[in-house]
Design a protein around this motif. Structure first.
Motif, PDB file in Angstrom:
ATOM      1  N   LEU A  44       0.865  -1.200   0.013  1.00  0.00           N
ATOM      2  CA  LEU A  44      -0.117   0.016  -0.201  1.00  0.00           C
ATOM      3  C   LEU A  44       0.768   1.214   0.009  1.00  0.00           C
ATOM      4  CD1 LEU A  44      -2.868   0.842   0.462  1.00  0.00           C
ATOM      5  CD2 LEU A  44      -2.480   1.262   2.615  1.00  0.00           C
ATOM      6  N   ASN A  45       0.440   2.234  -0.987  1.00  0.00           N
ATOM      7  CA  ASN A  45       1.082   3.683  -0.863  1.00  0.00           C
ATOM      8  C   ASN A  45       0.513   4.270   0.764  1.00  0.00           C
ATOM      9  OD1 ASN A  45       1.091   6.662  -0.655  1.00  0.00           O
ATOM     10  ND2 ASN A  45       1.288   6.390  -2.950  1.00  0.00           N
ATOM     11  N   TYR A  46       1.844   4.555   1.350  1.00  0.00           N
ATOM     12  CA  TYR A  46       1.887   4.733   2.795  1.00  0.00           C
ATOM     13  C   TYR A  46       0.705   6.007   2.982  1.00  0.00           C
ATOM     14  CZ  TYR A  46       4.510   8.997   2.959  1.00  0.00           C
ATOM     15  OH  TYR A  46       4.935  10.323   2.902  1.00  0.00           O
ATOM     16  N   HIS A  47       0.582   6.747   2.189  1.00  0.00           N
ATOM     17  CA  HIS A  47      -0.670   7.695   2.443  1.00  0.00           C
ATOM     18  C   HIS A  47      -1.800   7.288   2.714  1.00  0.00           C
ATOM     19  CE1 HIS A  47       2.255  11.069   1.721  1.00  0.00           C
ATOM     20  NE2 HIS A  47       2.582  10.431   0.512  1.00  0.00           N
ATOM     21  N   LEU A  48      -2.190   5.973   2.161  1.00  0.00           N
ATOM     22  CA  LEU A  48      -3.684   5.374   1.979  1.00  0.00           C
ATOM     23  C   LEU A  48      -3.766   4.682   3.544  1.00  0.00           C
ATOM     24  CD1 LEU A  48      -3.935   4.394  -1.462  1.00  0.00           C
ATOM     25  CD2 LEU A  48      -4.860   6.461  -0.621  1.00  0.00           C
ATOM     26  N   TYR A  49      -2.596   4.550   4.204  1.00  0.00           N
ATOM     27  CA  TYR A  49      -2.672   3.734   5.571  1.00  0.00           C
ATOM     28  C   TYR A  49      -3.380   4.439   6.611  1.00  0.00           C
ATOM     29  CZ  TYR A  49      -1.740   0.417   9.242  1.00  0.00           C
ATOM     30  OH  TYR A  49      -1.686  -0.466  10.126  1.00  0.00           O
ATOM     31  N   SER A  50      -4.650   3.603   6.910  1.00  0.00           N
ATOM     32  CA  SER A  50      -5.444   4.682   7.882  1.00  0.00           C
ATOM     33  C   SER A  50      -5.949   3.832   9.099  1.00  0.00           C
ATOM     34  CB  SER A  50      -6.727   5.194   7.294  1.00  0.00           C
ATOM     35  OG  SER A  50      -7.405   4.214   6.588  1.00  0.00           O
ATOM     36  N   PHE A  68       3.081  -4.548   3.330  1.00  0.00           N
ATOM     37  CA  PHE A  68       3.999  -3.529   2.999  1.00  0.00           C
ATOM     38  C   PHE A  68       3.426  -2.186   3.028  1.00  0.00           C
ATOM     39  CE2 PHE A  68       5.403  -7.795   1.559  1.00  0.00           C
ATOM     40  CZ  PHE A  68       6.565  -7.836   1.917  1.00  0.00           C
ATOM     41  N   VAL A  69       4.020  -1.127   3.072  1.00  0.00           N
ATOM     42  CA  VAL A  69       3.550   0.080   2.981  1.00  0.00           C
ATOM     43  C   VAL A  69       4.850   0.878   2.206  1.00  0.00           C
ATOM     44  CG1 VAL A  69       2.012   0.613   4.784  1.00  0.00           C
ATOM     45  CG2 VAL A  69       4.238   0.716   5.406  1.00  0.00           C
ATOM     46  N   TRP A  70       4.464   1.685   1.234  1.00  0.00           N
ATOM     47  CA  TRP A  70       5.661   2.429   0.524  1.00  0.00           C
ATOM     48  C   TRP A  70       5.403   3.651   0.116  1.00  0.00           C
ATOM     49  CZ3 TRP A  70       3.790   3.759  -4.309  1.00  0.00           C
ATOM     50  CH2 TRP A  70       2.474   3.150  -4.768  1.00  0.00           C
ATOM     51  N   THR A  71       6.263   4.682  -0.234  1.00  0.00           N
ATOM     52  CA  THR A  71       7.818   4.440   0.212  1.00  0.00           C
ATOM     53  C   THR A  71       8.135   5.502   1.144  1.00  0.00           C
ATOM     54  OG1 THR A  71       8.071   4.057  -2.124  1.00  0.00           O
ATOM     55  CG2 THR A  71       9.949   4.761  -1.035  1.00  0.00           C
ATOM     56  N   VAL A  72       8.238   5.083   2.399  1.00  0.00           N
ATOM     57  CA  VAL A  72       8.497   5.869   3.589  1.00  0.00           C
ATOM     58  C   VAL A  72       9.880   6.516   3.774  1.00  0.00           C
ATOM     59  CG1 VAL A  72       8.215   6.025   5.977  1.00  0.00           C
ATOM     60  CG2 VAL A  72       6.685   4.701   4.727  1.00  0.00           C
ATOM     61  N   ASN A  73      10.229   7.490   3.657  1.00  0.00           N
ATOM     62  CA  ASN A  73      11.566   8.226   3.434  1.00  0.00           C
ATOM     63  C   ASN A  73      11.792   9.210   4.527  1.00  0.00           C
ATOM     64  OD1 ASN A  73      12.555   6.548   1.315  1.00  0.00           O
ATOM     65  ND2 ASN A  73      11.630   8.045  -0.244  1.00  0.00           N
ATOM     66  N   GLN A  74      10.950   9.686   5.366  1.00  0.00           N
ATOM     67  CA  GLN A  74      11.438  10.678   6.390  1.00  0.00           C
ATOM     68  C   GLN A  74      10.740   9.917   7.546  1.00  0.00           C
ATOM     69  OE1 GLN A  74      10.080  14.783   5.545  1.00  0.00           O
ATOM     70  NE2 GLN A  74      10.308  14.242   3.412  1.00  0.00           N
ATOM     71  N   GLU A  75      11.415  10.457   9.093  1.00  0.00           N
ATOM     72  CA  GLU A  75      11.151   9.710  10.266  1.00  0.00           C
ATOM     73  C   GLU A  75       9.810  10.202  10.690  1.00  0.00           C
ATOM     74  OE1 GLU A  75      13.748  10.224  13.685  1.00  0.00           O
ATOM     75  OE2 GLU A  75      15.190  10.626  12.393  1.00  0.00           O
ATOM     76  N   LYS A  76       9.162  11.592  10.286  1.00  0.00           N
ATOM     77  CA  LYS A  76       7.944  11.870  10.552  1.00  0.00           C
ATOM     78  C   LYS A  76       6.941  11.093   9.941  1.00  0.00           C
ATOM     79  CE  LYS A  76       7.803  15.555   7.051  1.00  0.00           C
ATOM     80  NZ  LYS A  76       7.352  16.834   6.746  1.00  0.00           N
ATOM     81  N   GLU A  77       7.180  10.583   8.800  1.00  0.00           N
ATOM     82  CA  GLU A  77       6.384   9.518   7.982  1.00  0.00           C
ATOM     83  C   GLU A  77       6.230   8.272   8.632  1.00  0.00           C
ATOM     84  OE1 GLU A  77       8.249   9.750   4.229  1.00  0.00           O
ATOM     85  OE2 GLU A  77       7.285  11.682   3.919  1.00  0.00           O
ATOM     86  N   LEU A  78       7.457   7.901   9.215  1.00  0.00           N
ATOM     87  CA  LEU A  78       7.453   6.402   9.752  1.00  0.00           C
ATOM     88  C   LEU A  78       6.757   6.164  11.240  1.00  0.00           C
ATOM     89  CD1 LEU A  78       9.200   4.098   9.567  1.00  0.00           C
ATOM     90  CD2 LEU A  78      10.898   5.068  10.897  1.00  0.00           C
ATOM     91  N   LYS A  79       6.291   7.393  11.970  1.00  0.00           N
ATOM     92  CA  LYS A  79       5.945   7.181  13.233  1.00  0.00           C
ATOM     93  C   LYS A  79       4.466   6.193  13.450  1.00  0.00           C
ATOM     94  CE  LYS A  79       7.424  11.794  14.906  1.00  0.00           C
ATOM     95  NZ  LYS A  79       7.096  13.189  15.261  1.00  0.00           N
ATOM     96  N   LYS A  80       3.849   6.444  12.653  1.00  0.00           N
ATOM     97  CA  LYS A  80       2.546   5.634  12.768  1.00  0.00           C
ATOM     98  C   LYS A  80       2.983   3.976  12.480  1.00  0.00           C
ATOM     99  CE  LYS A  80       0.117   6.764   8.409  1.00  0.00           C
ATOM    100  NZ  LYS A  80      -1.031   7.244   7.784  1.00  0.00           N
TER     101      LYS A  80
END
Length: 220
Positions: free
Chosen positions: A174-180, A188-200
């Protein structure tokens, strides 16, 4: 949460989808696996390449599907300092000696997907590893599920694409923006490239696909 190196990218000097890049990632303890992309050449050979064209990733130009393997092997798919020929899928599998996760995205836009898939599986059978197969192409995925169900088979979901096929296969990429929510089918979630995106995702039982595992690893 476990980190998957997207196309073998990380903080190193090597070009994506080359063996040097994959090897560098597999040698890092904080990386749990690698992701690669498989395409067909004009003469129906399987090669590791993300884009439809070779313009961005080599010193050549044109579409992968319009060139033979012999033609593609003439170009540099690495960098000026670390040159590399295009990697065939067979070469990729032969090089692998790992228990880590190997995520294989099947990129196919034609009609003869059965032969394409059969070739992929024939090569996978040469070595038993921790494979996950995924694709945007639901024809490819249905054929895989029907004929080769021993492998985990997942649909790639992004905006307006494959949202209605999420329950049809073994897992979702899944595109990580769509994970809710805590959807057990999302693997799998993609593409996470920043710490703030990783938190959840830190406390989730998920594989996080990233270009920057070196940056995110300490956040675990």
């Amino acid at each position: 949460m476990k980190l998957i190196a997207h196309r073998g990218k990380n903080n190193h000097a090597f070009q994506e989808n080359t063996w040097d890049a994959f090897e560098a990632c597999l040698n890092q303890e904080y990386i749990s696996g690698i992701e690669c992309d498989i395409r067909w050449t004009k003469d129906q050979q399987l090669v590791v390449c993300h884009d439809m064209s070779i313009n961005r990733v080599s010193d050549g130009s044109g579409l992968v599907e319009n060139k033979t393997l012999k033609e593609l092997k003439k170009y540099n798919f690495g960098t000026k300092k670390h040159s590399s020929q295009i990697l065939t899928f067979l070469e990729f599998i032969k090089h692998l000696h790992t228990s880590k996760v190997i995520v294989i995205e099947l990129k196919f836009e034609g009609t003869n997907y059965q032969k394409y898939v059969d070739q992929v599986i024939a090569i996978l059978k040469k070595k038993t590893l921790n494979y996950y197969l995924c694709s945007f192409n639901t024809d490819v995925l249905r054929y895989l599920k029907e004929k080769y169900s021993k492998y985990p088979i997942g649909v790639i979901v992004t905006y307006l694409m494959n949202e209605h096929h999420q329950d049809e296969f073994d897992f979702i990429s899944l595109n990580y923006h769509l994970y809710s929510k805590d959807d057990p089918n999302v693997r799998f979630v993609w593409t996470v490239n920043q710490e703030k995106e990783l938190k959840k995702f830190i406390k989730k039982d998920l594989y996080v696909v990233t270009d920057k595992a070196y940056l995110l690893s300490h956040a675990k």
